[in-house]
Design a protein around this motif. Sequence first.
Motif, PDB file in Angstrom:
ATOM      1  N   ALA A  33      -6.494  11.919 -16.071  1.00 37.99           N
ATOM      2  CA  ALA A  33      -5.965  13.048 -16.835  1.00 37.99           C
ATOM      3  C   ALA A  33      -4.520  13.330 -16.454  1.00 37.99           C
ATOM      4  N   ALA A  34      -4.172  13.047 -15.192  1.00 37.05           N
ATOM      5  CA  ALA A  34      -2.800  13.222 -14.716  1.00 37.05           C
ATOM      6  C   ALA A  34      -1.997  11.931 -14.814  1.00 37.05           C
ATOM      7  N   ARG A  35      -2.567  10.932 -15.505  1.00 34.31           N
ATOM      8  CA  ARG A  35      -1.910   9.635 -15.706  1.00 34.31           C
ATOM      9  C   ARG A  35      -1.614   8.927 -14.386  1.00 34.31           C
ATOM     10  N   VAL A  36      -2.520   9.089 -13.456  1.00 34.01           N
ATOM     11  CA  VAL A  36      -2.437   8.389 -12.172  1.00 34.01           C
ATOM     12  C   VAL A  36      -3.383   7.197 -12.231  1.00 34.01           C
ATOM     13  N   PRO A  37      -2.919   5.979 -11.966  1.00 37.93           N
ATOM     14  CA  PRO A  37      -3.757   4.784 -12.088  1.00 37.93           C
ATOM     15  C   PRO A  37      -5.015   4.861 -11.225  1.00 37.93           C
ATOM     16  N   MET A  85       0.847  -1.203   0.000  1.00 36.99           N
ATOM     17  CA  MET A  85       0.000   0.000   0.000  1.00 36.99           C
ATOM     18  C   MET A  85       0.874   1.241   0.000  1.00 36.99           C
ATOM     19  N   THR A  86       0.646   2.157  -0.936  1.00 37.38           N
ATOM     20  CA  THR A  86       1.521   3.302  -1.084  1.00 37.38           C
ATOM     21  C   THR A  86       0.770   4.614  -1.029  1.00 37.38           C
ATOM     22  N   VAL A  87      -0.297   4.657  -0.249  1.00 36.83           N
ATOM     23  CA  VAL A  87      -1.090   5.878  -0.157  1.00 36.83           C
ATOM     24  C   VAL A  87      -0.223   7.006   0.393  1.00 36.83           C
ATOM     25  N   GLY A  88      -0.256   8.163  -0.290  1.00 31.80           N
ATOM     26  CA  GLY A  88       0.475   9.314   0.203  1.00 31.80           C
ATOM     27  C   GLY A  88       1.897   9.387  -0.296  1.00 31.80           C
ATOM     28  N   LEU A  89       2.381   8.465  -1.177  1.00 28.73           N
ATOM     29  CA  LEU A  89       3.733   8.482  -1.679  1.00 28.73           C
ATOM     30  C   LEU A  89       3.754   8.999  -3.105  1.00 28.73           C
ATOM     31  N   TYR A  90       4.884   9.633  -3.476  1.00 30.18           N
ATOM     32  CA  TYR A  90       5.037  10.194  -4.806  1.00 30.18           C
ATOM     33  C   TYR A  90       5.067   9.098  -5.858  1.00 30.18           C
ATOM     34  N   LEU A  91       4.337   9.319  -6.943  1.00 28.45           N
ATOM     35  CA  LEU A  91       4.296   8.385  -8.065  1.00 28.45           C
ATOM     36  C   LEU A  91       4.930   9.071  -9.272  1.00 28.45           C
ATOM     37  N   PRO A  92       6.109   8.636  -9.704  1.00 27.93           N
ATOM     38  CA  PRO A  92       6.799   9.289 -10.821  1.00 27.93           C
ATOM     39  C   PRO A  92       5.940   9.313 -12.081  1.00 27.93           C
ATOM     40  N   GLY A  93       6.068  10.376 -12.839  1.00 26.60           N
ATOM     41  CA  GLY A  93       5.306  10.494 -14.073  1.00 26.60           C
ATOM     42  C   GLY A  93       5.678  11.755 -14.824  1.00 26.60           C
ATOM     43  N   GLY A  94       5.162  11.906 -16.021  1.00 27.92           N
ATOM     44  CA  GLY A  94       5.476  13.073 -16.836  1.00 27.92           C
ATOM     45  C   GLY A  94       4.258  13.854 -17.267  1.00 27.92           C
ATOM     46  N   SER A  95       3.158  13.725 -16.542  1.00 34.66           N
ATOM     47  CA  SER A  95       1.921  14.410 -16.907  1.00 34.66           C
ATOM     48  C   SER A  95       2.027  15.908 -16.638  1.00 34.66           C
ATOM     49  N   TRP A  96       1.024  16.646 -17.110  1.00 35.29           N
ATOM     50  CA  TRP A  96       0.995  18.092 -16.900  1.00 35.29           C
ATOM     51  C   TRP A  96       0.967  18.436 -15.420  1.00 35.29           C
ATOM     52  N   LEU A  97       0.319  17.595 -14.612  1.00 36.49           N
ATOM     53  CA  LEU A  97       0.257  17.876 -13.185  1.00 36.49           C
ATOM     54  C   LEU A  97       1.590  17.582 -12.514  1.00 36.49           C
ATOM     55  N   HIS A  98       2.284  16.554 -12.974  1.00 39.60           N
ATOM     56  CA  HIS A  98       3.629  16.281 -12.454  1.00 39.60           C
ATOM     57  C   HIS A  98       4.569  17.448 -12.740  1.00 39.60           C
ATOM     58  N   ARG A  99       4.403  18.072 -13.915  1.00 38.29           N
ATOM     59  CA  ARG A  99       5.309  19.148 -14.327  1.00 38.29           C
ATOM     60  C   ARG A  99       4.960  20.496 -13.695  1.00 38.29           C
ATOM     61  N   THR A 100       3.768  20.612 -13.134  1.00 40.63           N
ATOM     62  CA  THR A 100       3.368  21.864 -12.493  1.00 40.63           C
ATOM     63  C   THR A 100       4.172  22.084 -11.216  1.00 40.63           C
ATOM     64  N   PRO A 101       4.777  23.263 -11.024  1.00 40.11           N
ATOM     65  CA  PRO A 101       5.558  23.528  -9.802  1.00 40.11           C
ATOM     66  C   PRO A 101       4.709  23.374  -8.535  1.00 40.11           C
ATOM     67  N   ALA A 102       5.392  23.094  -7.435  1.00 36.55           N
ATOM     68  CA  ALA A 102       4.696  22.833  -6.168  1.00 36.55           C
ATOM     69  C   ALA A 102       3.892  24.035  -5.705  1.00 36.55           C
ATOM     70  N   GLY A 103       4.420  25.240  -5.887  1.00 34.92           N
ATOM     71  CA  GLY A 103       3.727  26.436  -5.420  1.00 34.92           C
ATOM     72  C   GLY A 103       2.355  26.628  -6.053  1.00 34.92           C
ATOM     73  N   PRO A 104       2.275  26.734  -7.385  1.00 35.38           N
ATOM     74  CA  PRO A 104       0.966  26.857  -8.030  1.00 35.38           C
ATOM     75  C   PRO A 104       0.058  25.671  -7.749  1.00 35.38           C
ATOM     76  N   LYS A 105       0.656  24.497  -7.629  1.00 36.99           N
ATOM     77  CA  LYS A 105      -0.157  23.302  -7.386  1.00 36.99           C
ATOM     78  C   LYS A 105      -0.821  23.367  -6.009  1.00 36.99           C
ATOM     79  N   LEU A 106      -0.066  23.745  -4.996  1.00 44.50           N
ATOM     80  CA  LEU A 106      -0.631  23.821  -3.648  1.00 44.50           C
ATOM     81  C   LEU A 106      -1.609  24.988  -3.528  1.00 44.50           C
ATOM     82  N   LEU A 107      -1.344  26.082  -4.248  1.00 42.29           N
ATOM     83  CA  LEU A 107      -2.286  27.196  -4.252  1.00 42.29           C
ATOM     84  C   LEU A 107      -3.597  26.772  -4.908  1.00 42.29           C
ATOM     85  N   GLY A 108      -3.483  26.034  -6.019  1.00 47.06           N
ATOM     86  CA  GLY A 108      -4.681  25.520  -6.671  1.00 47.06           C
ATOM     87  C   GLY A 108      -5.456  24.574  -5.775  1.00 47.06           C
TER      88      GLY A 108
END
Length: 205
Positions: free
Chosen positions: A54-58, A1-24
């Motif tokens: 959409a973020a390529r998360v299973p 079980m890996t709830v809460g762990l980073y999942l590597p990927g190259g989606s648009w959400l992965h590429r979004t910086p942490a600041g704008p992502k957390l603000l969103g």
Amino acid sequence: MTVGLYLPGGSWLHRTPAGPKLLGLLLAITGVLLTSVPAGIAAELAVTAALYPAARVPWRILWQHTRVLLPFLVLVAGFQLLTAGWERAVVIGGQLLVSVLLAGLVTVTTRVSAMLALFEKLARPLDRVGVSSQRIALTLALTMRCIPMVAQAWQASSDAYRARGLRRGSWRVVVPVIVRLLRSAESLGDAITARGVDDDGVRRG
């Protein structure tokens, strides 16, 4: 079980910086909490669920985040159903579910190092009043690591218990879970010491 762990990927959400992502995330959860009708909650839940593929998360990650919350969700919604009616139960339960799913999506698409760098930057003004921003970042790092660690320890102990052909009993896995967490905490402490971090959470040298 890996709830809460980073999942590597190259989606648009992965590429979004942490600041704008957390603000969103903050703005999105604020909007969810301001929603007061079941139809609105249903629409927000549908959009949130659609964000995972959409973020390529299973889909299994979406289910893991939902499954962990289910017992608490049932209790909250059940209480609201008895005291305030089904509409309030749907709204409160939906708000909780959507908020957790949104936070989970941000977590699995954002590296911990990026989050910590952002938190340390935001906390840097506190250095002027004697509060170490590095120590805050370290505390957040340990917190983010230990939350999924508890879930992993519980799952591992439950699986081992069932593998022995014994009936599942939640209270029987408490001691093994505690032992696992103590061992993990000891290893984590040794790792921190080995990396030269002092008692103030600041790296030496």
